[in-house]
Design a protein around this motif. Structure first.
Motif, short mmCIF file in Angstrom:
data_model
loop_
_atom_site.label_atom_id
_atom_site.label_comp_id
_atom_site.label_asym_id
_atom_site.label_seq_id
_atom_site.Cartn_x
_atom_site.Cartn_y
_atom_site.Cartn_z
N GLY A 82 7.70 2.31 3.85
CA GLY A 82 7.60 1.19 2.91
C GLY A 82 6.67 1.49 1.76
N LEU A 83 5.53 2.10 2.05
CA LEU A 83 4.57 2.42 1.00
C LEU A 83 5.13 3.46 0.04
CD1 LEU A 83 1.76 2.04 -0.19
CD2 LEU A 83 0.92 3.76 1.41
N LEU A 84 5.81 4.47 0.58
CA LEU A 84 6.39 5.50 -0.28
C LEU A 84 7.43 4.92 -1.22
CD1 LEU A 84 6.62 8.49 -1.04
CD2 LEU A 84 8.28 8.76 0.79
N GLN A 85 8.26 4.03 -0.70
CA GLN A 85 9.28 3.40 -1.54
C GLN A 85 8.64 2.55 -2.64
OE1 GLN A 85 11.62 1.27 1.35
NE2 GLN A 85 12.91 3.05 1.84
N SER A 86 7.59 1.80 -2.27
CA SER A 86 6.92 0.95 -3.26
C SER A 86 6.24 1.79 -4.33
CB SER A 86 5.88 0.06 -2.55
OG SER A 86 6.49 -0.79 -1.62
N LEU A 87 5.55 2.85 -3.91
CA LEU A 87 4.87 3.71 -4.88
C LEU A 87 5.86 4.41 -5.80
CD1 LEU A 87 1.99 5.40 -2.85
CD2 LEU A 87 1.75 3.91 -4.84
N THR A 88 6.96 4.90 -5.23
CA THR A 88 7.96 5.58 -6.04
C THR A 88 8.53 4.64 -7.09
OG1 THR A 88 8.54 7.03 -4.18
CG2 THR A 88 10.14 6.84 -5.97
N ARG A 89 8.83 3.42 -6.67
CA ARG A 89 9.38 2.44 -7.61
C ARG A 89 8.36 2.08 -8.69
NH1 ARG A 89 11.36 -0.37 -3.98
NH2 ARG A 89 9.59 -1.77 -3.62
N PHE A 90 7.10 1.90 -8.29
CA PHE A 90 6.05 1.54 -9.26
C PHE A 90 5.83 2.66 -10.27
CE2 PHE A 90 1.53 1.75 -10.43
CZ PHE A 90 1.38 0.53 -11.07
N LEU A 91 5.76 3.90 -9.77
CA LEU A 91 5.49 5.04 -10.66
C LEU A 91 6.63 5.31 -11.62
CD1 LEU A 91 3.88 7.43 -8.03
CD2 LEU A 91 2.69 6.33 -9.92
N SER A 92 7.85 5.22 -11.11
CA SER A 92 9.00 5.55 -11.95
C SER A 92 9.39 4.43 -12.89
CB SER A 92 10.19 5.95 -11.08
OG SER A 92 10.53 4.89 -10.19
N GLU A 93 9.30 3.16 -12.41
CA GLU A 93 9.76 2.04 -13.22
C GLU A 93 8.66 1.46 -14.11
OE1 GLU A 93 11.57 -0.79 -10.64
OE2 GLU A 93 13.09 0.62 -9.90
N ARG A 94 7.47 1.31 -13.56
CA ARG A 94 6.39 0.68 -14.33
C ARG A 94 5.62 1.69 -15.19
NH1 ARG A 94 4.33 -4.13 -12.33
NH2 ARG A 94 2.87 -3.97 -14.09
N LEU A 95 5.26 2.84 -14.58
CA LEU A 95 4.46 3.83 -15.31
C LEU A 95 5.30 4.90 -15.98
CD1 LEU A 95 1.46 4.32 -12.84
CD2 LEU A 95 1.72 2.69 -14.73
N LYS A 96 6.61 4.89 -15.72
CA LYS A 96 7.53 5.85 -16.32
C LYS A 96 7.15 7.30 -16.00
CE LYS A 96 9.54 2.33 -18.23
NZ LYS A 96 10.81 1.81 -17.63
N LEU A 97 6.67 7.53 -14.78
CA LEU A 97 6.34 8.88 -14.34
C LEU A 97 7.52 9.47 -13.57
CD1 LEU A 97 2.70 8.34 -13.03
CD2 LEU A 97 3.39 9.38 -15.19
N LYS A 98 7.63 10.78 -13.63
CA LYS A 98 8.69 11.47 -12.90
C LYS A 98 8.20 11.84 -11.51
CE LYS A 98 11.71 15.53 -13.06
NZ LYS A 98 12.05 16.77 -13.83
N VAL A 99 8.85 11.31 -10.49
CA VAL A 99 8.46 11.56 -9.11
C VAL A 99 9.35 12.66 -8.52
CG1 VAL A 99 8.21 10.57 -6.81
CG2 VAL A 99 7.66 9.19 -8.82
N ASN A 100 8.73 13.66 -7.98
CA ASN A 100 9.47 14.76 -7.34
C ASN A 100 9.82 14.35 -5.92
OD1 ASN A 100 10.41 17.13 -6.21
ND2 ASN A 100 8.95 18.43 -7.29
N THR A 101 11.01 13.80 -5.75
CA THR A 101 11.40 13.28 -4.44
C THR A 101 11.60 14.38 -3.40
OG1 THR A 101 13.72 13.28 -5.19
CG2 THR A 101 12.48 11.23 -5.44
N SER A 102 11.88 15.61 -3.85
CA SER A 102 12.09 16.70 -2.89
C SER A 102 10.80 17.09 -2.20
CB SER A 102 12.69 17.91 -3.61
OG SER A 102 11.78 18.45 -4.55
N LYS A 103 9.65 16.79 -2.82
CA LYS A 103 8.36 17.13 -2.23
C LYS A 103 7.62 15.90 -1.71
CE LYS A 103 7.60 21.37 -4.87
NZ LYS A 103 6.66 22.12 -5.74
#
Length: 215
Positions: A31-52
């Motif tokens: 749950g935390l990983l999903q929330s952080l990924t969504r926050f970083l990519s949608e709100r902060l416009k950061l590129k998240v390396n999902t493979s790592k």
């Protein structure tokens, strides 16, 4: 559980941000990983390396080359991938060592071993370091064996190192390969750890323990 998050960074692609987050259960980690990924990519416009990025047990992940043991009171250990990288570098350095004396080979190897041990001086486990030290000496014994092409030269080398004539000739004529002979008792008796120490070969375990004592 540990959530390992890696983003590609916005200021410099060469310097990504890596973060480990520890939680109490796999469900909480997902749950935390999903929330952080969504926050970083949608709100902060950061590129998240999902493979790592993953949710896993602490001992299944690595961080800056380190990992953790699985014990109830975990210890900091060196990650398997870090040992594999060291293995590749040592092998590359030793490929051209067959025609050189070990007096010339060891000084080219020592800076790598010394720097690697200094970086991993926080490691709390020693078995893997002992095994890697033994593997390096095994490789160097193999270099010595390969340098002597004929049984006479190999027997002479072993006798010069203190083996009896009978044992030296029996060992030199066994018709086994260099790797097997490098790990056999006759090469261990002729070229023990103390012999490599006398040539100045850096021991990973000894260096890590010495740095821990003085830090």
């Amino acid at each position: 559980m540990i959530g390992n998050w890696n983003d590609g960074g916005t200021r410099s692609a060469a310097t990504p941000t890596i973060c480990n987050i520890y939680v109490g259960s796999e469900r909480a980690g997902v749950g935390l990983l999903q929330s952080l990924t969504r926050f970083l990519s949608e709100r902060l416009k950061l590129k998240v390396n999902t493979s790592k990025s993953a949710v896993a047990r602490p001992w299944q992940r690595k961080f800056l080359g380190y990992s953790m043991t699985w014990h109830q009171k975990p210890k900091l250990r060196i990650a398997v991938a870090s040992f594999e990288k060291l293995t590749q570098k040592v092998q590359a350095l030793l490929r051209g060592a067959r025609g050189r004396n070990l007096d010339a080979t060891i000084p080219t190897l020592n800076p790598l071993l010394r720097g690697w041990a200094a970086y991993f001086k926080l490691a709390e486990t020693k078995r893997a370091l002992e095994e890697r030290d033994g593997w390096i000496r095994h490789k160097l014994r193999g270099v010595l064996w390969r340098q002597k092409k004929r049984p006479y030269a190999r027997a002479r080398m072993l006798m010069q190192q203190g083996l009896t004539e009978a044992r030296a000739w029996r060992s030199a004529c066994n018709q086994r390969g260099p790797w097997w002979n490098a790990g056999a008792s006759h090469m261990h008796a002729a070229f023990p750890k103390s012999w490599f120490d006398s040539l100045g070969l850096v021991s990973l375990l000894d260096t890590v323990q010495r740095l821990q004592r003085i830090s």
